[in-house]
Design a protein around this motif. Structure first.
Motif, PDB file in Angstrom:
ATOM      1  N   MET A 257      39.420  32.210  39.465  1.00 56.26           N
ATOM      2  CA  MET A 257      39.332  32.929  38.546  1.00 56.26           C
ATOM      3  C   MET A 257      38.545  32.287  37.357  1.00 56.26           C
ATOM      4  O   MET A 257      37.998  32.711  36.867  1.00 56.26           O
ATOM      5  CB  MET A 257      40.655  33.461  38.119  1.00 56.26           C
ATOM      6  CG  MET A 257      40.284  34.021  37.159  1.00 56.26           C
ATOM      7  SD  MET A 257      42.055  34.275  36.038  1.00 56.26           S
ATOM      8  CE  MET A 257      42.248  34.538  34.269  1.00 56.26           C
ATOM      9  N   ILE A 258      38.563  31.294  37.583  1.00 54.64           N
ATOM     10  CA  ILE A 258      38.066  30.421  35.908  1.00 54.64           C
ATOM     11  C   ILE A 258      36.219  30.225  37.331  1.00 54.64           C
ATOM     12  O   ILE A 258      35.232  30.271  36.468  1.00 54.64           O
ATOM     13  CB  ILE A 258      38.060  29.118  36.551  1.00 54.64           C
ATOM     14  CG1 ILE A 258      39.619  28.846  36.175  1.00 54.64           C
ATOM     15  CG2 ILE A 258      37.212  27.963  35.430  1.00 54.64           C
ATOM     16  CD1 ILE A 258      40.265  28.053  34.860  1.00 54.64           C
ATOM     17  N   ALA A 259      35.873  29.861  37.636  1.00 57.61           N
ATOM     18  CA  ALA A 259      34.066  30.419  37.923  1.00 57.61           C
ATOM     19  C   ALA A 259      33.438  31.420  39.092  1.00 57.61           C
ATOM     20  O   ALA A 259      34.581  31.276  40.392  1.00 57.61           O
ATOM     21  CB  ALA A 259      34.322  28.345  38.442  1.00 57.61           C
ATOM     22  N   THR A 260      32.448  31.847  39.230  1.00 57.45           N
ATOM     23  CA  THR A 260      31.601  31.509  40.667  1.00 57.45           C
ATOM     24  C   THR A 260      30.907  31.280  41.118  1.00 57.45           C
ATOM     25  O   THR A 260      30.738  30.453  40.054  1.00 57.45           O
ATOM     26  CB  THR A 260      30.914  33.149  40.228  1.00 57.45           C
ATOM     27  OG1 THR A 260      30.418  32.679  39.070  1.00 57.45           O
ATOM     28  CG2 THR A 260      32.237  34.159  39.073  1.00 57.45           C
ATOM     29  N   CYS A 261      30.384  31.162  41.890  1.00 58.52           N
ATOM     30  CA  CYS A 261      30.368  30.290  42.645  1.00 58.52           C
ATOM     31  C   CYS A 261      28.554  30.618  44.051  1.00 58.52           C
ATOM     32  O   CYS A 261      28.437  30.543  44.751  1.00 58.52           O
ATOM     33  CB  CYS A 261      30.766  29.536  43.859  1.00 58.52           C
ATOM     34  SG  CYS A 261      31.680  29.864  45.342  1.00 58.52           S
TER      35      CYS A 261
ATOM     36  N   ALA B  86      39.052  38.197  32.416  1.00 54.94           N
ATOM     37  CA  ALA B  86      40.025  37.318  32.432  1.00 54.94           C
ATOM     38  C   ALA B  86      42.356  37.982  31.767  1.00 54.94           C
ATOM     39  O   ALA B  86      42.277  37.411  32.241  1.00 54.94           O
ATOM     40  CB  ALA B  86      39.623  35.869  32.681  1.00 54.94           C
ATOM     41  N   ALA B  87      41.172  38.452  30.037  1.00 55.66           N
ATOM     42  CA  ALA B  87      42.984  39.033  29.524  1.00 55.66           C
ATOM     43  C   ALA B  87      43.277  39.970  30.743  1.00 55.66           C
ATOM     44  O   ALA B  87      44.393  40.126  30.463  1.00 55.66           O
ATOM     45  CB  ALA B  87      41.933  39.303  28.007  1.00 55.66           C
ATOM     46  N   ALA B  88      42.281  40.844  31.146  1.00 54.24           N
ATOM     47  CA  ALA B  88      43.070  42.209  31.905  1.00 54.24           C
ATOM     48  C   ALA B  88      43.721  42.189  33.113  1.00 54.24           C
ATOM     49  O   ALA B  88      44.790  41.520  33.745  1.00 54.24           O
ATOM     50  CB  ALA B  88      41.539  43.157  32.087  1.00 54.24           C
ATOM     51  N   GLU B  89      43.099  40.044  33.584  1.00 56.40           N
ATOM     52  CA  GLU B  89      43.829  39.866  34.717  1.00 56.40           C
ATOM     53  C   GLU B  89      45.290  38.566  34.308  1.00 56.40           C
ATOM     54  O   GLU B  89      45.713  39.199  34.844  1.00 56.40           O
ATOM     55  CB  GLU B  89      43.273  38.694  35.425  1.00 56.40           C
ATOM     56  CG  GLU B  89      43.466  38.279  37.054  1.00 56.40           C
ATOM     57  CD  GLU B  89      42.608  37.489  37.937  1.00 56.40           C
ATOM     58  OE1 GLU B  89      42.755  36.830  38.191  1.00 56.40           O
ATOM     59  OE2 GLU B  89      41.081  37.715  37.238  1.00 56.40           O
ATOM     60  N   VAL B  90      44.650  38.663  33.720  1.00 51.93           N
ATOM     61  CA  VAL B  90      46.207  38.067  33.043  1.00 51.93           C
ATOM     62  C   VAL B  90      47.478  38.594  32.243  1.00 51.93           C
ATOM     63  O   VAL B  90      48.869  38.859  31.975  1.00 51.93           O
ATOM     64  CB  VAL B  90      45.781  36.269  32.078  1.00 51.93           C
ATOM     65  CG1 VAL B  90      46.799  35.501  31.275  1.00 51.93           C
ATOM     66  CG2 VAL B  90      45.034  35.225  32.857  1.00 51.93           C
ATOM     67  N   LEU B  91      46.760  39.356  30.362  1.00 49.70           N
ATOM     68  CA  LEU B  91      47.771  39.926  30.423  1.00 49.70           C
ATOM     69  C   LEU B  91      48.163  41.167  30.882  1.00 49.70           C
ATOM     70  O   LEU B  91      48.893  41.899  30.740  1.00 49.70           O
ATOM     71  CB  LEU B  91      47.450  40.249  28.897  1.00 49.70           C
ATOM     72  CG  LEU B  91      46.981  38.968  27.899  1.00 49.70           C
ATOM     73  CD1 LEU B  91      46.256  39.421  27.141  1.00 49.70           C
ATOM     74  CD2 LEU B  91      48.138  38.525  27.891  1.00 49.70           C
ATOM     75  N   GLY B  92      47.363  41.874  31.795  1.00 50.47           N
ATOM     76  CA  GLY B  92      47.489  43.179  32.441  1.00 50.47           C
ATOM     77  C   GLY B  92      47.510  44.508  31.474  1.00 50.47           C
ATOM     78  O   GLY B  92      47.765  43.972  30.602  1.00 50.47           O
ATOM     79  N   GLY B  93      46.861  45.362  31.766  1.00 52.77           N
ATOM     80  CA  GLY B  93      46.171  46.815  31.874  1.00 52.77           C
ATOM     81  C   GLY B  93      45.688  46.194  30.251  1.00 52.77           C
ATOM     82  O   GLY B  93      45.399  45.632  30.081  1.00 52.77           O
ATOM     83  N   SER B  94      45.288  47.559  29.803  1.00 51.67           N
ATOM     84  CA  SER B  94      44.354  47.120  29.122  1.00 51.67           C
ATOM     85  C   SER B  94      45.083  47.774  27.126  1.00 51.67           C
ATOM     86  O   SER B  94      43.844  46.824  26.521  1.00 51.67           O
ATOM     87  CB  SER B  94      43.635  48.794  29.056  1.00 51.67           C
ATOM     88  OG  SER B  94      44.169  50.038  28.724  1.00 51.67           O
ATOM     89  N   GLU B  95      46.317  47.461  26.840  1.00 51.16           N
ATOM     90  CA  GLU B  95      46.482  48.400  25.145  1.00 51.16           C
ATOM     91  C   GLU B  95      46.269  46.850  24.632  1.00 51.16           C
ATOM     92  O   GLU B  95      45.846  46.613  23.471  1.00 51.16           O
ATOM     93  CB  GLU B  95      48.119  48.306  25.641  1.00 51.16           C
ATOM     94  CG  GLU B  95      48.305  49.277  25.973  1.00 51.16           C
ATOM     95  CD  GLU B  95      49.810  49.938  26.239  1.00 51.16           C
ATOM     96  OE1 GLU B  95      50.272  49.175  25.327  1.00 51.16           O
ATOM     97  OE2 GLU B  95      50.307  51.436  26.575  1.00 51.16           O
TER      98      GLU B  95
ATOM     99  N   VAL C 293      41.369  30.953  29.876  1.00 52.41           N
ATOM    100  CA  VAL C 293      42.986  31.012  30.764  1.00 52.41           C
ATOM    101  C   VAL C 293      44.284  30.706  29.524  1.00 52.41           C
ATOM    102  O   VAL C 293      44.673  30.961  29.859  1.00 52.41           O
ATOM    103  CB  VAL C 293      43.078  30.059  31.992  1.00 52.41           C
ATOM    104  CG1 VAL C 293      43.377  30.757  33.206  1.00 52.41           C
ATOM    105  CG2 VAL C 293      41.561  31.303  32.394  1.00 52.41           C
ATOM    106  N   ASP C 294      43.890  29.456  29.964  1.00 53.51           N
ATOM    107  CA  ASP C 294      45.123  28.533  29.344  1.00 53.51           C
ATOM    108  C   ASP C 294      45.824  29.063  27.946  1.00 53.51           C
ATOM    109  O   ASP C 294      47.142  29.615  27.930  1.00 53.51           O
ATOM    110  CB  ASP C 294      45.604  27.039  28.352  1.00 53.51           C
ATOM    111  CG  ASP C 294      44.796  25.986  29.936  1.00 53.51           C
ATOM    112  OD1 ASP C 294      45.327  26.385  30.833  1.00 53.51           O
ATOM    113  OD2 ASP C 294      45.058  25.259  29.898  1.00 53.51           O
TER     114      ASP C 294
END
Length: 935
Positions: free
Chosen positions: A1-5, A152-161, A183-184
């Motif tokens: 999640m944190i980096a792409t390679c 990242a916010a959508a992945e951690v928090l879920g949903g779009s609201e 992320v933290d």
């Protein structure tokens, strides 16, 4: 999640594509938290290299890595992490291992550049001699941009609201886009209670993640006590700062200060953030350091910071104020807040000024003298800017303060009245406040008294009559002339424009031409912009659509240039009305919804968008949504709508009520709405109400009141140049004529009504108003077909026995009484009427008016002759929807009830029920809602 390679993956994959290819060494450089370890883990899972051995080496940890003679016995991917932690012995061993790399192998070496003993030299201070065939690459990791933070916010928090643009922007700003910090912090927001709702304030209040706090504090307190104050200064300034600023705030001399900055950079406690600017790599880290500074020391730092920032150009007065406050210097804080508010207002940043002044005035214990200075500043910004409920509450409390000077109280009351009326839609309350303000200010502040009187000239509010507004215009003009203030004269002129245009005063356009659009005074320009936008709005209601574009373009440009966001937004509402009437419906619903979302904290400002969205929903047959939008979705009472907008919404609601056959209710709605317009006396504003109100009363049997409405409408218009209202007057007369012809059994009356409808249609076409043109054209065709059917001349189409053999002769969107008997009209007239109906059905379809198009086609089928060559009997539709089933299913999926569909298509509710059942059976739909997805 944190980096792409992606790039690193491609680089290393090439080394394994060919066993004879030269080895590849990839350096992965990234400061703390950028995701180096995650990137190495991603490389370890390269799918292209299933037969390649993986070796891990974490520097500084027990066990170390492989020996040089063991590393390359087979194709190998060596993954080396935390090279910055390696001591000299480990670095020498790593250099020997890398020097022995064989073809078909690769290594990835990750490190923090800020913690290398020798900057830029990850393998130590001595340059390494790389093997000839070795390819050496470097991949520098970068912080995330806002889009990556949003994902990242959508992945951690879920949903779009909770993943609002406001929250994402705050996350990016607070973390600097450093992935680990993002992320933290998201994890902290996810766990907070009450649940995170997506505001920037919540992000700011979340605190500092433990991992980040420990890192920055360990680096800060590794410095000597002599050097530490410079990092504290950076924490207090809380943003990129120049070297001399940091040294001055730290209270260090030039030489020791420079030395402290070098030590802070070497320890990575601070970073260079731009050319000559220094601070924390992660802005959020400043709070962690600031909280550890002893209180007296912290106050001294803030006191010095205020002095340093006052020397800048331009002065950041809001920041200066915060430093004074943190230092306990409250007089300096309030003076700086005042200057910050003035500075923001002069540059058009009204919302910034409002937020700062609201927050300050809400602080307990503000001295009366300071409140007397700050409150008028807040009020002036709030009137020019956008709505804030808190501003109204603050001003309402302050005007009750008995210690306020009368002039200050009067000024505050004036601005409060303007906010209540213009921005909150609380007209009655705002009117009373403005009347009191005008009286309070007459003797002490004549210029402001003129401003209050000018506000009372505005005719849009329900209640006061046109004559009352004219009376206030006389008073306001005299007061403005006495004041000698050009901006005040322009303000009165702008409101005079709105008043004159509203009732189609022949001199109105000359008044528009007098607006000082070339003035160099920003206050005059703001008022001129408002006058132009007032004129544009009135031009929409009058029907001068071709003039609207020019007025809006110039008005908005002046509003933008002079910093008048309220005027800009009101112009956007006028544009939506213009687009509806002129048939620019493509994407209009979305534009309305976006405007409502953009002005969510000020729903009255978006009332135009609510009504236009409701009108579209009516035409599209989405009646449930239509009522919701027309009632402003409960954001405020519709009785507080501006009179022309309220009349338009009322006309649409009456139309819906008639379509549902609730005639008595429609008549009551018509009487109530008509009373508002009649009391105001601005008769062009009756245009969108009159045809539907007349129809409701005529169908309810109250023809006397219907006649009175038409008579009052005609007399009220007189000779006014109001083309939209004149077309609506012809429409209203046609509705009345049609109703009387039906009641008296006169086919010739129906034909006369058809001609009046055609006159209205021609007038609407000239404007142009295509939807109104199509509606009145449909009415004309319906009258002709009803007259023809009265003598038995009509031929049934494919409607069958369910439909009235004579169709309907009631106004559009309703199911009226049967046609009277009498002589038929000639075939040419009937053919012409059928052609008109076909044309308007197509016009409805082109606009997207589903309900209207369906109704027009249903009327056509009741009278249109059967097609030649058609075999006897009905066509078979055993597997596919019949045309009638498709129409019924379309309306059902839009939310119409069986009774409403029956009224639209001239069917019985029982027949509608059968058609819906057939459509659901053939499509496999499980419900009416499911039917919408199956069509």
């Amino acid at each position: 999640m944190i980096a792409t390679c992606g790039s690193a993956r491609r680089s290393l994959a090439r080394a394994f594509a060919d066993r004879d290819a030269g080895p590849v060494l990839l350096f992965v450089e990234g400061s703390a938290g950028l995701g180096k370890t995650h990137l190495l883990r991603g490389l370890a899972e390269l799918p292209e290299t299933p037969d390649v051995a993986r070796l891990w080496w974490r520097c500084g940890a027990a066990g170390g890595g492989p020996e040089e003679d063991e590393a390359w016995r087979e194709p190998t991917l060596l993954l080396v992490d935390d090279v910055h932690r390696a001591d000299e012995d480990e670095l020498r061993r790593l250099r020997r291992v890398l020097a022995g790399m064989e073809p078909g192998s690769a290594a990835a070496v990750a490190y923090r550049p800020e913690e290398l003993p020798v900057p830029g030299m990850p393998l130590g201070g001595t340059a390494m001699t790389y093997p000839f065939r070795l390819t050496v690459l470097r991949d520098r990791l970068a912080p995330w941009d806002e889009e990556r933070v949003r994902r990242a916010a959508a992945e951690v928090l879920g949903g779009s609201e909770s993943c609002t643009a406001e929250a994402v922007s705050a996350l990016r700003e607070r973390t600097g886009g450093v992935p680990r910090a993002v992320v933290d912090l998201l994890a902290m927001l996810r766990e907070q209670r009450p649940a995170f709702t997506g505001t920037a304030a919540e992000v700011a209040a979340a605190g500092v993640p433990t991992r980040l706090a420990e890192l920055v504090l360990s680096r800060t307190y590794a410095l000597s006590p002599a050097h530490r104050p410079l990092v504290w200064a950076a924490a207090v300034l809380d943003g990129p700062a120049a070297r001399d600023e940091l040294i001055a705030v730290a209270g260090l001399g030039a030489v020791p200060g420079s030395d402290a900055l070098l030590r802070a950079l070497e320890s990575a406690a601070l970073a260079e953030l731009g050319e000559g600017r220094y601070g924390f790599a992660v802005p959020l880290a400043a709070a962690a350091v600031r909280d550890t500074v002893p209180g007296p020391v912290r106050q001294d730092l803030h006191r010095r910071a205020a002095r340093v920032l006052r020397r800048g150009q331009p002065v950041a007065w809001a920041a200066v104020g915060e430093h004074h406050r943190a230092a306990g210097e409250y007089r300096g804080w309030l003076r700086a807040v005042e200057k910050a508010g003035e500075s923001a207002a002069s540059s058009g940043r009204h919302q910034e000024a409002i937020t700062l002044l609201e927050r300050t005035l809400a602080t307990p214990g503000i001295p009366p003298q300071a409140r007397a200075r700050l409150a008028p500043l807040l009020a002036r910004n709030a009137v020019t800017g956008l709505r804030s409920d808190q501003t109204v509450e603050v001003l309402e409390q302050i005007v009750r303060d008995a210690d306020l000077p009368p002039a200050v109280r009067g000024e505050l009351r004036l601005d409060l009245g303007l906010m209540l009326s213009n921005q909150m839609g609380r007209f009655e309350e705002g009117w009373r406040v403005l009347e009191v303000a005008a009286a309070e200010l007459r003797e002490v502040r004549s210029v402001l008294a003129a401003r209050a009187m000018a506000a009372l000239v505005t005719p849009y509010w329900p209640g006061a009559s046109l004559d009352v507004h004219r009376g206030w215009l006389i008073k306001a003009s005299a007061a403005a002339d006495d004041s000698g203030d050009d901006a005040m004269r322009t303000a009165v002129l702008a409101n005079h424009v709105g008043l004159a245009m509203s009732w189609a005063d022949p001199e109105a356009w000359d008044l528009v031409a007098r607006l000082p659009v070339q003035s160099t005074d920003p206050a005059c320009v703001r008022q001129a912009a408002r006058g132009l936008c007032n004129a544009a709005d009135s031009a929409v209601w009058l029907g001068f659509y071709r003039r609207v574009d020019g007025l809006l373009a110039e008005g908005r440009e002046l509003a933008t240039r002079s910093g008048a966001p309220y005027t800009e937004h009101s112009a956007s509402g006028t544009r939506l009305l213009q687009e509806f009437w002129t048939g620019q419906w493509l994407g209009l619903a979305k534009r309305c919804e976006e405007f409502v979302a953009d002005t969510a904290d000020m729903p009255f400002l978006s009332s135009d968008a609510y009504v236009v969205r409701g009108l579209l929903a009516v035409a599209q047959g989405d009646w449930g949504e239509a009522r919701s939008w027309l009632s402003q979705r409960g954001t405020f009472g519709t009785e507080n709508l501006p009179v022309p907008l309220g009349a338009t919404a009322a006309g649409a609601v009456i139309r819906l009520t008639l379509a549902r056959q609730e005639v008595a209710d429609a008549a009551e709605q018509a009487r109530a709405a008509w009373t508002v317009v009649a009391e105001k006396g601005v008769w062009p504003w009756a245009a969108e109400l009159a045809p539907w109100a007349v129809e409701a009363l005529a169908r309810a049997g109250d023809t006397a009141t219907a006649h009175a409405m038409v008579r009052d409408f005609a007399q009220g218009l007189g000779g006014a140049d109001a083309p939209a209202a004149r077309a609506a007057l012809s429409w209203s007369r046609a509705v009345l004529a049609e109703s009387e012809a039906l009641g008296e059994g006169r086919p010739d009356g129906l034909l006369a009504a058809a001609e009046t409808y055609r006159k209205a249609a021609a007038a609407f076409a000239e404007l142009p108003r295509p939807y109104s043109q199509a509606l009145t054209t449909e009415c004309a065709g319906r009258c002709v077909l009803a007259a023809d059917a009265a003598g038995g001349g009509g031929e049934a189409g494919d409607g069958g026995s369910d439909e009235s053999s004579s169709g309907t002769a009631a106004p559009a969107g309703s199911e009226g009484p049967a046609s009277p008997p009498g002589p038929t009209c000639d075939r040419a007239a009937t053919a012409s009427a059928i052609a008109e109906l076909e044309s308007c059905a197509q016009q409805f379809t082109d606009l997207g008016a589903v309900w209207d198009a369906t109704r027009a086609r249903a009327l056509l089928r009741t009278r249109q002759p059967a097609r030649k060559g058609r075999p006897p009997g009905r066509p078979s539709h055993s597997d596919q929807l019949s045309p009638r089933e498709a129409e019924v299913a379309q309306l059902a999926s839009s939310g119409l009830t069986n009774r409403e569909i029956a009224a639209t298509l001239h069917l019985s509710p029982r027949t509608v029920e059968q058609h819906i059942a057939g459509a659901m059976r053939k499509t496999g739909a499980l419900s009416r809602r499911d039917l919408a997805h199956r069509l």
